[in-house]
Every structure is written in structure tokens, then in C-alpha cells.
Design a protein around this motif. Structure first.
Motif, PDB file in Angstrom:
ATOM      1  N   TYR A   1       0.836  -1.200   0.000  1.00 39.95           N
ATOM      2  CA  TYR A   1       0.000   0.000   0.000  1.00 39.95           C
ATOM      3  C   TYR A   1       0.871   1.251   0.000  1.00 39.95           C
ATOM      4  CZ  TYR A   1      -3.199   3.611   1.634  1.00 39.95           C
ATOM      5  OH  TYR A   1      -3.929   4.768   1.760  1.00 39.95           O
ATOM      6  N   ARG A   2       0.590   2.126  -0.947  1.00 43.27           N
ATOM      7  CA  ARG A   2       1.296   3.399  -1.010  1.00 43.27           C
ATOM      8  C   ARG A   2       0.326   4.491  -1.446  1.00 43.27           C
ATOM      9  NH1 ARG A   2       6.907   1.766  -4.179  1.00 43.27           N
ATOM     10  NH2 ARG A   2       7.838   0.549  -2.481  1.00 43.27           N
ATOM     11  N   GLU A   3       0.684   5.725  -1.073  1.00 40.01           N
ATOM     12  CA  GLU A   3      -0.091   6.875  -1.536  1.00 40.01           C
ATOM     13  C   GLU A   3       0.689   7.582  -2.633  1.00 40.01           C
ATOM     14  OE1 GLU A   3      -1.547   9.608   1.286  1.00 40.01           O
ATOM     15  OE2 GLU A   3      -2.654   8.093   2.445  1.00 40.01           O
ATOM     16  N   VAL A   4       0.092   7.683  -3.809  1.00 33.99           N
ATOM     17  CA  VAL A   4       0.703   8.351  -4.950  1.00 33.99           C
ATOM     18  C   VAL A   4      -0.145   9.563  -5.297  1.00 33.99           C
ATOM     19  CG1 VAL A   4       1.453   8.116  -7.335  1.00 33.99           C
ATOM     20  CG2 VAL A   4       1.592   6.140  -5.784  1.00 33.99           C
ATOM     21  N   ASP A   5       0.450  10.762  -5.188  1.00 32.02           N
ATOM     22  CA  ASP A   5      -0.274  12.022  -5.430  1.00 32.02           C
ATOM     23  C   ASP A   5      -1.526  12.113  -4.561  1.00 32.02           C
ATOM     24  OD1 ASP A   5       1.597  12.725  -7.349  1.00 32.02           O
ATOM     25  OD2 ASP A   5       0.464  11.761  -8.963  1.00 32.02           O
ATOM     26  N   GLY A   6      -1.376  11.661  -3.320  1.00 35.91           N
ATOM     27  CA  GLY A   6      -2.480  11.748  -2.380  1.00 35.91           C
ATOM     28  C   GLY A   6      -3.548  10.681  -2.557  1.00 35.91           C
ATOM     29  N   LYS A   7      -3.359   9.771  -3.513  1.00 38.35           N
ATOM     30  CA  LYS A   7      -4.352   8.725  -3.748  1.00 38.35           C
ATOM     31  C   LYS A   7      -3.781   7.366  -3.334  1.00 38.35           C
ATOM     32  CE  LYS A   7      -6.415  11.119  -7.707  1.00 38.35           C
ATOM     33  NZ  LYS A   7      -6.749  11.023  -9.157  1.00 38.35           N
ATOM     34  N   PRO A   8      -4.581   6.578  -2.628  1.00 35.80           N
ATOM     35  CA  PRO A   8      -4.096   5.256  -2.202  1.00 35.80           C
ATOM     36  C   PRO A   8      -3.997   4.299  -3.395  1.00 35.80           C
ATOM     37  CG  PRO A   8      -6.398   5.522  -1.617  1.00 35.80           C
ATOM     38  CD  PRO A   8      -5.945   6.843  -2.164  1.00 35.80           C
ATOM     39  N   SER A   9      -2.957   3.495  -3.393  1.00 34.00           N
ATOM     40  CA  SER A   9      -2.784   2.529  -4.465  1.00 34.00           C
ATOM     41  C   SER A   9      -1.959   1.349  -3.958  1.00 34.00           C
ATOM     42  CB  SER A   9      -2.096   3.165  -5.677  1.00 34.00           C
ATOM     43  OG  SER A   9      -0.795   3.590  -5.323  1.00 34.00           O
ATOM     44  N   LEU A  10      -2.054   0.245  -4.686  1.00 37.33           N
ATOM     45  CA  LEU A  10      -1.277  -0.937  -4.371  1.00 37.33           C
ATOM     46  C   LEU A  10      -0.195  -1.097  -5.429  1.00 37.33           C
ATOM     47  CD1 LEU A  10      -4.048  -3.505  -3.326  1.00 37.33           C
ATOM     48  CD2 LEU A  10      -2.426  -2.333  -1.829  1.00 37.33           C
ATOM     49  N   VAL A  11       1.039  -1.171  -4.991  1.00 29.56           N
ATOM     50  CA  VAL A  11       2.193  -1.299  -5.887  1.00 29.56           C
ATOM     51  C   VAL A  11       2.884  -2.627  -5.582  1.00 29.56           C
ATOM     52  CG1 VAL A  11       4.384  -0.313  -6.628  1.00 29.56           C
ATOM     53  CG2 VAL A  11       2.492   1.196  -5.967  1.00 29.56           C
ATOM     54  N   TYR A  12       3.126  -3.388  -6.637  1.00 33.63           N
ATOM     55  CA  TYR A  12       3.774  -4.685  -6.433  1.00 33.63           C
ATOM     56  C   TYR A  12       5.263  -4.487  -6.162  1.00 33.63           C
ATOM     57  CZ  TYR A  12       5.373  -9.478  -7.127  1.00 33.63           C
ATOM     58  OH  TYR A  12       5.927 -10.706  -6.949  1.00 33.63           O
ATOM     59  N   GLN A  13       5.720  -5.068  -5.060  1.00 28.66           N
ATOM     60  CA  GLN A  13       7.135  -5.018  -4.703  1.00 28.66           C
ATOM     61  C   GLN A  13       7.719  -6.411  -4.877  1.00 28.66           C
ATOM     62  OE1 GLN A  13       8.205  -2.784  -1.191  1.00 28.66           O
ATOM     63  NE2 GLN A  13       9.810  -4.251  -0.682  1.00 28.66           N
ATOM     64  N   GLN A  14       8.693  -6.524  -5.771  1.00 30.03           N
ATOM     65  CA  GLN A  14       9.271  -7.823  -6.075  1.00 30.03           C
ATOM     66  C   GLN A  14       9.989  -8.406  -4.862  1.00 30.03           C
ATOM     67  OE1 GLN A  14      11.817  -7.368  -9.483  1.00 30.03           O
ATOM     68  NE2 GLN A  14      10.119  -7.289 -10.927  1.00 30.03           N
ATOM     69  N   GLY A  15       9.887  -9.738  -4.746  1.00 30.60           N
ATOM     70  CA  GLY A  15      10.585 -10.444  -3.693  1.00 30.60           C
ATOM     71  C   GLY A  15      11.964 -10.884  -4.144  1.00 30.60           C
ATOM     72  N   PRO A  16      12.710 -11.515  -3.276  1.00 31.59           N
ATOM     73  CA  PRO A  16      14.083 -11.925  -3.609  1.00 31.59           C
ATOM     74  C   PRO A  16      14.166 -12.996  -4.694  1.00 31.59           C
ATOM     75  CG  PRO A  16      13.420 -12.805  -1.475  1.00 31.59           C
ATOM     76  CD  PRO A  16      12.359 -11.837  -1.888  1.00 31.59           C
ATOM     77  N   ILE A  17      13.036 -13.590  -5.060  1.00 28.44           N
ATOM     78  CA  ILE A  17      13.048 -14.616  -6.107  1.00 28.44           C
ATOM     79  C   ILE A  17      13.385 -14.011  -7.469  1.00 28.44           C
ATOM     80  CG2 ILE A  17      10.626 -14.460  -6.776  1.00 28.44           C
ATOM     81  CD1 ILE A  17      12.520 -17.731  -6.219  1.00 28.44           C
ATOM     82  N   PHE A  18      13.229 -12.699  -7.612  1.00 26.59           N
ATOM     83  CA  PHE A  18      13.474 -12.031  -8.895  1.00 26.59           C
ATOM     84  C   PHE A  18      14.962 -11.698  -9.057  1.00 26.59           C
ATOM     85  CE2 PHE A  18       8.955 -11.483  -8.431  1.00 26.59           C
ATOM     86  CZ  PHE A  18       8.472 -11.555  -9.722  1.00 26.59           C
ATOM     87  N   ASN A  19      15.779 -12.724  -9.114  1.00 31.33           N
ATOM     88  CA  ASN A  19      17.217 -12.569  -9.334  1.00 31.33           C
ATOM     89  C   ASN A  19      17.701 -13.719 -10.203  1.00 31.33           C
ATOM     90  OD1 ASN A  19      18.518 -10.249  -7.626  1.00 31.33           O
ATOM     91  ND2 ASN A  19      16.986 -11.162  -6.267  1.00 31.33           N
ATOM     92  N   ASN A  20      18.914 -13.583 -10.739  1.00 26.30           N
ATOM     93  CA  ASN A  20      19.479 -14.654 -11.570  1.00 26.30           C
ATOM     94  C   ASN A  20      19.788 -15.897 -10.755  1.00 26.30           C
ATOM     95  OD1 ASN A  20      21.119 -11.977 -13.116  1.00 26.30           O
ATOM     96  ND2 ASN A  20      19.586 -13.203 -14.172  1.00 26.30           N
ATOM     97  N   LEU A  21      20.454 -15.688  -9.613  1.00 27.35           N
ATOM     98  CA  LEU A  21      20.830 -16.798  -8.743  1.00 27.35           C
ATOM     99  C   LEU A  21      20.187 -16.592  -7.379  1.00 27.35           C
ATOM    100  CD1 LEU A  21      24.651 -17.090  -9.589  1.00 27.35           C
ATOM    101  CD2 LEU A  21      22.750 -18.280 -10.646  1.00 27.35           C
ATOM    102  N   VAL A  22      19.489 -17.620  -6.917  1.00 27.13           N
ATOM    103  CA  VAL A  22      18.775 -17.531  -5.640  1.00 27.13           C
ATOM    104  C   VAL A  22      19.230 -18.676  -4.748  1.00 27.13           C
ATOM    105  CG1 VAL A  22      16.532 -17.559  -4.497  1.00 27.13           C
ATOM    106  CG2 VAL A  22      16.776 -16.453  -6.732  1.00 27.13           C
ATOM    107  N   LEU A  23      19.688 -18.323  -3.550  1.00 26.22           N
ATOM    108  CA  LEU A  23      20.058 -19.329  -2.567  1.00 26.22           C
ATOM    109  C   LEU A  23      18.908 -19.503  -1.591  1.00 26.22           C
ATOM    110  CD1 LEU A  23      22.029 -21.217  -1.076  1.00 26.22           C
ATOM    111  CD2 LEU A  23      22.896 -19.203   0.131  1.00 26.22           C
ATOM    112  N   ALA A  24      18.309 -20.692  -1.578  1.00 25.79           N
ATOM    113  CA  ALA A  24      17.248 -21.026  -0.625  1.00 25.79           C
ATOM    114  C   ALA A  24      17.899 -21.821   0.502  1.00 25.79           C
ATOM    115  CB  ALA A  24      16.150 -21.832  -1.307  1.00 25.79           C
ATOM    116  N   ASP A  25      18.340 -21.101   1.517  1.00 26.16           N
ATOM    117  CA  ASP A  25      19.140 -21.725   2.573  1.00 26.16           C
ATOM    118  C   ASP A  25      18.245 -22.461   3.559  1.00 26.16           C
ATOM    119  OD1 ASP A  25      21.558 -22.364   3.605  1.00 26.16           O
ATOM    120  OD2 ASP A  25      22.057 -20.366   4.347  1.00 26.16           O
ATOM    121  N   GLU A  26      18.555 -23.740   3.777  1.00 29.05           N
ATOM    122  CA  GLU A  26      17.802 -24.615   4.676  1.00 29.05           C
ATOM    123  C   GLU A  26      16.318 -24.628   4.311  1.00 29.05           C
ATOM    124  OE1 GLU A  26      19.759 -25.178   8.795  1.00 29.05           O
ATOM    125  OE2 GLU A  26      19.593 -23.008   8.529  1.00 29.05           O
TER     126      GLU A  26
END
Length: 298
Positions: A52-77
Motif C-alpha cells: 500500500y502506497r499513496e501516490v499524489d495523495g491517492k491510495p494505491s497498491l504497488v507490487y514489490q518484487q521479492g528476492p526470487i526475482f534474481n538470476n541466482l537464488v540461494l534457498a538456505d535450509e
């Protein structure tokens, strides 16, 4: 990476599982992320979520990428996280996409997950079921180093300390690897040009079929050790890994040695052992070795 697959490492603590993939990412100048799997981890912690973020005073939902969006991902344990988190990661591995809020987003073209798990600390963990283990192209067991390697480890770490003498220090330029993500992608395409003869193809199929229908091998020990054979994913992985093995050796064709060079890492974790095998503490390596003794080449 050449096979567009993913890898599961099983090894005791301190065996440089994390360092290996971090070094690879650094050498390739590829994006890297490390996810420490814990019991309270949520799927959105891996894939990302709408914020949730406010853009120009209006509420909106912005997708925030998780750590999976990388070339190499270490899934530890990976076995420390609950099934929902494991499923979110494995979906990304299988489809190369992440779906959130009804929107499907593509992961990078070069995408590798290296998951790790500790074989001795099983209390409070969520072991990967067979169907999820099947998603990993390779499973590699990491053992403690021998005395000479242990000595080299001490010297390497000592040389990385601040103010270390240059004679002991191992710098990045000394072992520079000139590999880029584009090189790997070109290598992936080059695998399509590696020829698989009918003999090699039949050998792959016969090895896989031997795990499913053991009637032709009733006198072999492995027929008593298997409860369920491997899936078609094993055939696909064996074909791809054998072609990568041949290509890395500088050949444009697959021979039986290429298949033998990867079969333990491809097939071992896909075998479902019988109660008899578990009681006798039979390992997947022993089963694969026994299969190789009875299945002829060609």
C-alpha cells in the motif's frame, strides 16, 4: 545452469554451500539473493506482494518484487520453511513465473535456485516430499573436506583477513572467471546442437524403466529396494545433463560415459525406497550402482 534446472545441496554446516553460489554470482556479475528459510517465513517473503502506497495523495497498491526475482537464488535450509513457502518457491522453479494479485510476472531468463538442507538437524523441519524433490534437476551431497583441502581453507580465509600478507592472499583477479549471463544463455542454446544417438537414448530410457518395472530384474537386489520408480522428469533431466556433460567436455555428441557421469546426481533423490531398503540402511547410490550393473548399454 546450462540445463535450465535447479540444484539441491545436502551437506553439513560450514561446507561452503553459501560461499559457492555467492562466488559464482560475483564471477558472472549476476544478480544474487539469499533467502534464509525459517518456520515463520511467508510465501510473499519469497515472491513479493502488493504494498500500500499513496501516490499524489491517492491510495494505491504497488507490487514489490521479492528476492526470487534474481538470476541466482540461494534457498538456505529449505526444509525449515512450511509447505506453503516451499510450494511458492517450487512453482517459480517449474514455471519461471510468479503470479500475485492475478498478474503473472516473468522471472529472469537466466534463473537458478540452489537450495540447501542439513541432513542431521531434522527436528522442527518440513522435509521435502518426493513430488517436490522431483523438481530439482540435481541433488549433490557435500561432505567434509580431506586434510589437504582443510589446510587450503585455512590459508584462503587467513589471506582474506584485513592486512593479510600478499603471499597468502588470494585475490579475485588471480582467479578471475570471464563468464557472463549471456555466455550461459548461449551455452543453453548450444545444448540443442548436441547429438544424442539412438543407443544413448535407449540407455537413458532403459535405466529409467528399470526403476519402474523390475520384473525383468527379479534376481537383482535393487528390485527389492524400490517402492516407486522415477518419473519422466528423470528422463528429461538425464538427457539434458548428459548433453551438458558432453558439451563441457568439448564434444557435440553424447556417449554412455556422459550418462554415467551424471546419473547419481540426477536419479538418486528421485528414488522412493522400500521399507526393506530403509531397514537395511541402503543408500540411493547403492541402488543406482546396482541398476547400472544389470542394465546393458545399447
Amino acid at each position: 545452469m546450462l540445463t535450465r534446472g535447479h540444484i539441491l545441496l545436502e551437506g553439513l554446516p560450514g561446507t561452503a554451500k553459501t560461499r559457492s553460489i555467492k562466488s559464482l554470482a560475483s564471477a558472472m556479475n549476476a544478480s544474487f539473493s539469499r533467502i534464509q528459510f525459517t518456520p515463520d517465513l511467508l510465501p510473499s517473503d519469497v515472491t513479493g506482494s502488493d504494498v500500500y502506497r499513496e501516490v499524489d495523495g491517492k491510495p494505491s497498491l504497488v507490487y514489490q518484487q521479492g528476492p526470487i526475482f534474481n538470476n541466482l537464488v540461494l534457498a538456505d535450509e529449505i526444509n525449515r520453511a512450511p509447505a506453503k513457502v516451499q510450494a511458492a518457491l517450487l512453482e517459480a522453479m517449474g514455471e519461471n513465473t510468479v503470479t500475485s494479485g492475478g498478474v503473472t510476472r516473468h522471472l529472469p531468463e537466466l534463473f537458478l535456485v540452489m537450495a540447501t538442507q542439513n541432513p542431521i538437524e531434522q527436528e522442527g523441519t518440513y522435509p521435502l516430499p518426493e513430488a517436490q524433490m522431483d523438481r530439482f534437476t540435481l541433488k549433490v551431497d557435500i561432505h567434509y573436506p580431506d586434510a589437504e583441502a582443510e589446510r587450503a581453507i585455512i590459508r584462503l580465509v587467513r589471506g582474506e583477513e584485513p592486512g593479510a600478507q600478499t603471499s597468502e592472499q588470494v585475490t579475485d583477479t588471480e582467479h578471475a572467471i570471464t563468464v557472463t549471463p549471456e555466455h550461459i544463455i548461449n551455452g543453453q542454446k548450444a545444448l540443442n546442437q548436441v547429438h544424442v544417438s539412438e543407443v544413448a537414448e535407449n540407455y537413458i530410457v532403459n535405466l529409467v524403466m528399470a526403476t519402474r518395472d523390475t520384473t525383468d530384474y527379479e534376481h537383482a537386489q535393487f528390485s527389492q529396494w524400490l517402492a516407486v520408480g522415477v518419473s519422466p522428469r528423470a528422463s528429461i533431466a538425464l538427457d539434458r545433463c548428459a548433453r551438458a556433460h558432453a558439451w563441457l567436455a568439448g564434444r557435440d555428441y553424447v556417449d554412455p560415459d556422459d550418462i554415467l557421469g551424471v546419473i547419481h546426481q540426477v536419479m538418486g533423490h528421485r528414488l522412493v525406497l522400500s521399507y526393506e531398503a530403509i531397514a537395511e540402511q541402503i543408500t540411493p547410490k547403492q541402488i543406482v550402482d546396482d541398476i547400472l550393473k544389470y542394465v546393458p548399454i545399447g
